[in-house]
Design a protein around this motif. Sequence first.
Motif, PDB file in Angstrom:
ATOM      1  N   ASP A  92       0.655  -1.252  -0.025  1.00 52.50           N
ATOM      2  CA  ASP A  92      -0.065   0.014  -0.193  1.00 52.50           C
ATOM      3  C   ASP A  92       0.810   1.224   0.074  1.00 52.50           C
ATOM      4  O   ASP A  92       1.602   1.470   0.997  1.00 52.50           O
ATOM      5  N   VAL A  93       0.986   1.968  -1.061  1.00 55.53           N
ATOM      6  CA  VAL A  93       1.715   3.019  -1.230  1.00 55.53           C
ATOM      7  C   VAL A  93       0.677   4.348  -1.136  1.00 55.53           C
ATOM      8  O   VAL A  93      -0.124   4.680  -1.701  1.00 55.53           O
ATOM      9  N   ARG A  94       0.970   5.067   0.035  1.00 55.91           N
ATOM     10  CA  ARG A  94       0.096   6.182   0.446  1.00 55.91           C
ATOM     11  C   ARG A  94       0.622   7.571   0.172  1.00 55.91           C
ATOM     12  O   ARG A  94       1.728   7.552   0.878  1.00 55.91           O
ATOM     13  N   GLY A 143      -2.511  -2.529  -8.675  1.00 55.11           N
ATOM     14  CA  GLY A 143      -3.944  -3.352  -8.660  1.00 55.11           C
ATOM     15  C   GLY A 143      -5.125  -2.746  -8.311  1.00 55.11           C
ATOM     16  O   GLY A 143      -6.314  -3.265  -8.469  1.00 55.11           O
ATOM     17  N   GLY A 144      -5.037  -1.541  -7.736  1.00 56.74           N
ATOM     18  CA  GLY A 144      -6.249  -0.771  -7.259  1.00 56.74           C
ATOM     19  C   GLY A 144      -5.524   0.606  -6.726  1.00 56.74           C
ATOM     20  O   GLY A 144      -4.462   0.960  -6.401  1.00 56.74           O
ATOM     21  N   VAL A 145      -6.525   1.456  -6.786  1.00 52.36           N
ATOM     22  CA  VAL A 145      -6.309   2.906  -6.642  1.00 52.36           C
ATOM     23  C   VAL A 145      -7.504   3.621  -5.602  1.00 52.36           C
ATOM     24  O   VAL A 145      -8.614   3.166  -5.956  1.00 52.36           O
ATOM     25  N   ILE A 151       4.729   3.678   2.820  1.00 52.70           N
ATOM     26  CA  ILE A 151       4.609   2.466   2.402  1.00 52.70           C
ATOM     27  C   ILE A 151       4.322   1.207   3.484  1.00 52.70           C
ATOM     28  O   ILE A 151       5.262   1.229   4.141  1.00 52.70           O
ATOM     29  N   ASP A 152       3.458   0.884   3.095  1.00 51.10           N
ATOM     30  CA  ASP A 152       2.861  -0.504   4.112  1.00 51.10           C
ATOM     31  C   ASP A 152       2.768  -1.640   3.532  1.00 51.10           C
ATOM     32  O   ASP A 152       2.330  -1.750   2.427  1.00 51.10           O
ATOM     33  N   SER A 153       2.998  -2.982   4.111  1.00 47.16           N
ATOM     34  CA  SER A 153       2.622  -4.144   3.672  1.00 47.16           C
ATOM     35  C   SER A 153       1.469  -4.702   4.141  1.00 47.16           C
ATOM     36  O   SER A 153       1.124  -4.610   5.362  1.00 47.16           O
ATOM     37  N   LEU A 154       0.521  -5.121   3.308  1.00 48.69           N
ATOM     38  CA  LEU A 154      -0.845  -5.644   3.784  1.00 48.69           C
ATOM     39  C   LEU A 154      -0.945  -6.982   3.362  1.00 48.69           C
ATOM     40  O   LEU A 154      -0.704  -7.623   2.369  1.00 48.69           O
ATOM     41  N   SER A 214      -5.505  11.462   1.237  1.00 51.29           N
ATOM     42  CA  SER A 214      -4.680  10.697   0.798  1.00 51.29           C
ATOM     43  C   SER A 214      -4.982   9.932  -0.549  1.00 51.29           C
ATOM     44  O   SER A 214      -6.262   9.642  -0.654  1.00 51.29           O
ATOM     45  N   LEU A 215      -4.088   9.369  -1.211  1.00 52.55           N
ATOM     46  CA  LEU A 215      -4.125   8.492  -2.560  1.00 52.55           C
ATOM     47  C   LEU A 215      -3.381   7.338  -2.050  1.00 52.55           C
ATOM     48  O   LEU A 215      -2.437   7.387  -1.778  1.00 52.55           O
ATOM     49  N   HIS A 216      -4.155   6.195  -2.147  1.00 53.71           N
ATOM     50  CA  HIS A 216      -3.504   4.786  -1.937  1.00 53.71           C
ATOM     51  C   HIS A 216      -3.373   3.994  -3.213  1.00 53.71           C
ATOM     52  O   HIS A 216      -4.471   4.016  -4.166  1.00 53.71           O
ATOM     53  N   LEU A 217      -2.281   3.554  -3.584  1.00 51.83           N
ATOM     54  CA  LEU A 217      -1.967   2.753  -4.739  1.00 51.83           C
ATOM     55  C   LEU A 217      -1.454   1.409  -4.111  1.00 51.83           C
ATOM     56  O   LEU A 217      -0.762   1.227  -3.439  1.00 51.83           O
ATOM     57  N   TYR A 218      -2.069   0.258  -4.902  1.00 47.46           N
ATOM     58  CA  TYR A 218      -1.629  -1.021  -4.431  1.00 47.46           C
ATOM     59  C   TYR A 218      -0.882  -1.763  -5.312  1.00 47.46           C
ATOM     60  O   TYR A 218      -1.425  -1.807  -6.711  1.00 47.46           O
TER      61      TYR A 218
END
Length: 298
Positions: free
Chosen positions: A18-20, A40-42, A85-88, A48-52
């Motif tokens: 997860d890139v925030r 994979g998704g936004v 940046i977080d790992s999900l 904030s904007l999250h990119l996966y």
Amino acid sequence: MGPYWKPDMPSTPSDWIDVRILSCPAASEFLGLLDDPDVGGVWEDGESLHLYWPTLRWSSERLDRVRLTLRRLRGEEQLLPEIRIDSLPHQDWNRQWAESVKPLRIGRRIVIRPSWEAAEVQADHVEIVLDPKQAFGTGHHATTRMLLEWLETLALDGATVLDVGTGSGILAMVALRLGAVRAVGFDDDPVAVECAQDYARDNRFGEELTLGCGTLARGERFDLVLANLDAATLTSLTDELAVATGRRLLVSGLLVDQRGEIAEGFARAGLYQGGVRELDGWTAVEFLRADACDGPES
């Protein structure tokens, strides 16, 4: 939450990155410039904007690409927004996504809801059913919300409306529900137009609403023109937007410090600045023709 599109997370187990991006300006333009098929998704979550990305496809090179894209948008002089940046772990993304999208109430009367969530509405309410897809404009973002709230204050009975960069078509659809007799919306993104056309059918709009793919051309004038666009696009379309404006132009998608330059451009094109609204660091501006009989709306 306001998804730009539903995360296309596979049903097979996989971990995700997860890139925030905090306070990401011109999010729709950012996604277009990034142009990464492995995203994979936004999601938009407040400011904030999250990119996966799938964990196996994430790399330092991709992070560099994100930063480079932000730099292209911000310019060399401005600081880049913070990136976290977080790992999900693998989750039931489809279920979580559906549970997160709730009815949205804007202004006094506008209700936007997904098809799977009922909402209590009054006889004078404007209800639009909108299942977020790959199209910008769900009403969650400040730039869209300001224009929706502004539409509610206008006398639109019998008006014709042009929605430039229509995205999901939400602005054109709400304008019609508020009394406009005809609305035309177009976008240069064929995916957005396809989504908007689906929404129009779902909400039982007919010939009064025209949605298509294209660019702004000199020709017909409309009582009201709507343009939720980034500053660079507004600048490039200033003359065309002015020609299309019969009475009033409402623009959004601007950061507060970009308003002055945009206003100067429209003044040269024959439109003077009227009302101004601000929300969460964004601004929406009204422009009127010099011969319009209405005063500015605030």
